[in-house]
Write a protein that holds these residues in place. Sequence first.
Motif, short mmCIF file in Angstrom:
data_model
loop_
_atom_site.label_atom_id
_atom_site.label_comp_id
_atom_site.label_asym_id
_atom_site.label_seq_id
_atom_site.Cartn_x
_atom_site.Cartn_y
_atom_site.Cartn_z
N GLU A 1 0.83 -1.21 0.00
CA GLU A 1 0.00 0.00 0.00
C GLU A 1 0.86 1.26 0.00
OE1 GLU A 1 -3.28 2.20 2.91
OE2 GLU A 1 -2.73 0.12 3.25
N GLN A 2 1.97 1.22 0.72
CA GLN A 2 2.80 2.41 0.85
C GLN A 2 3.67 2.65 -0.38
OE1 GLN A 2 4.90 1.53 4.50
NE2 GLN A 2 3.34 2.50 5.77
N THR A 3 3.87 1.64 -1.22
CA THR A 3 4.79 1.81 -2.35
C THR A 3 4.12 1.72 -3.72
OG1 THR A 3 5.29 -0.58 -2.31
CG2 THR A 3 6.73 0.88 -1.03
N TYR A 4 2.95 1.11 -3.82
CA TYR A 4 2.31 0.87 -5.12
C TYR A 4 1.85 2.18 -5.77
CZ TYR A 4 -0.73 -1.41 -8.58
OH TYR A 4 -1.32 -1.86 -9.73
N PRO A 5 2.35 2.50 -6.97
CA PRO A 5 1.98 3.74 -7.65
C PRO A 5 0.63 3.57 -8.37
CG PRO A 5 3.56 2.55 -8.99
CD PRO A 5 3.35 1.73 -7.73
N VAL A 6 -0.45 3.79 -7.66
CA VAL A 6 -1.79 3.47 -8.16
C VAL A 6 -2.11 4.19 -9.47
CG1 VAL A 6 -4.24 3.55 -7.63
CG2 VAL A 6 -2.60 3.02 -5.82
N LYS A 7 -1.88 5.49 -9.52
CA LYS A 7 -2.23 6.26 -10.73
C LYS A 7 -1.43 5.79 -11.95
CE LYS A 7 -3.65 10.40 -8.19
NZ LYS A 7 -3.39 11.85 -7.96
N PHE A 8 -0.13 5.58 -11.73
CA PHE A 8 0.71 5.11 -12.83
C PHE A 8 0.26 3.73 -13.28
CE2 PHE A 8 4.29 2.42 -14.11
CZ PHE A 8 4.73 3.11 -15.23
N ALA A 9 -0.04 2.84 -12.34
CA ALA A 9 -0.45 1.48 -12.67
C ALA A 9 -1.76 1.48 -13.47
CB ALA A 9 -0.63 0.67 -11.39
N HIS A 10 -2.65 2.37 -13.14
CA HIS A 10 -3.92 2.47 -13.88
C HIS A 10 -3.68 2.95 -15.30
CE1 HIS A 10 -7.26 2.19 -10.68
NE2 HIS A 10 -6.16 1.66 -10.18
N LYS A 11 -2.79 3.92 -15.46
CA LYS A 11 -2.47 4.43 -16.79
C LYS A 11 -1.81 3.34 -17.65
CE LYS A 11 -1.86 9.29 -15.47
NZ LYS A 11 -0.87 10.41 -15.36
N LEU A 12 -0.89 2.60 -17.04
CA LEU A 12 -0.21 1.53 -17.76
C LEU A 12 -1.18 0.44 -18.16
CD1 LEU A 12 2.36 0.13 -18.76
CD2 LEU A 12 2.68 -0.78 -16.44
N PHE A 13 -2.05 0.04 -17.25
CA PHE A 13 -3.03 -1.00 -17.56
C PHE A 13 -3.95 -0.55 -18.69
CE2 PHE A 13 -7.38 -2.59 -16.84
CZ PHE A 13 -7.17 -3.93 -17.12
N ARG A 14 -4.40 0.69 -18.64
CA ARG A 14 -5.30 1.21 -19.67
C ARG A 14 -4.62 1.22 -21.04
NH1 ARG A 14 -6.10 5.78 -17.54
NH2 ARG A 14 -7.69 5.00 -16.11
N MET A 15 -3.35 1.63 -21.07
CA MET A 15 -2.62 1.66 -22.33
C MET A 15 -2.39 0.26 -22.88
SD MET A 15 1.18 3.25 -23.16
CE MET A 15 0.63 4.96 -22.96
N LEU A 16 -1.98 -0.67 -22.01
CA LEU A 16 -1.75 -2.04 -22.45
C LEU A 16 -3.03 -2.69 -22.97
CD1 LEU A 16 0.60 -3.32 -19.58
CD2 LEU A 16 1.26 -2.75 -21.92
N SER A 17 -4.15 -2.38 -22.31
CA SER A 17 -5.43 -2.99 -22.68
C SER A 17 -5.97 -2.45 -23.99
CB SER A 17 -6.46 -2.75 -21.57
OG SER A 17 -6.05 -3.33 -20.36
#
Length: 213
Positions: free
Chosen positions: A148-164
């Motif tokens: 929870e303290q390290t996971y870059p949520v916003k970046f991860a969402h952007k990456l997932f959206r782009m990959l998808s």
Amino acid sequence: MLATKHKALLIFDEVLTGFRANIGGAQKDYGVIPDIATYGKAFGGGMPIAGIAGKAEYMDVISPRGPVQISGTNTGRYLSVSAALAVIEHLEDGVAYQHVASLESQLIKNLRDIFNKHNIPCYIDGYGGRVGVHIGTSVRPKTMKDIEQTYPVKFAHKLFRMLSTEYSLYGFLLPLTYCPEPVTLSTSHTADMIDSVCDRLDSALTRLEYHDN
């Protein structure tokens, strides 16, 4: 470990480890035989099934040998049980495990190289064809609080959206609350597929600037 009036009862939850990396699961890995073990769908070959195994002194209390009744929606389904028996027989020679282990090693190495190339902190590990990609830290997280303290949520969402949407990798690194869904490999995957996925991830990260929120 469940303590009873007379002695402790050792129970292994092998839902994620059972039949994943080898036919013996975590019991074989650690050389420990529990009193009872529970298993999930890994041994069903795609069919809905779960199982309980254990020493006779505990299993014999279950009907029809004993008085304890166990029931469920899929209990005793002949199709699922037949499929599971066929899967276990197929897995016994270890060839399927060797194939998945080779793919897992290839994927982990490639992913590490890619995230290092783009200077993105990431801890990657795997077991039995399930590969965890913990973006945001180079140190193995030990608790959900660490993630929870390290996971870059916003970046991860952007990456997932782009990959998808742009790279036909829907579901790859799917963000959950504070970590991505593990990548799960199977005998249907090939080394070429692993290379293709990693090439597309590399391309996406070239276009997406990393930020840790």
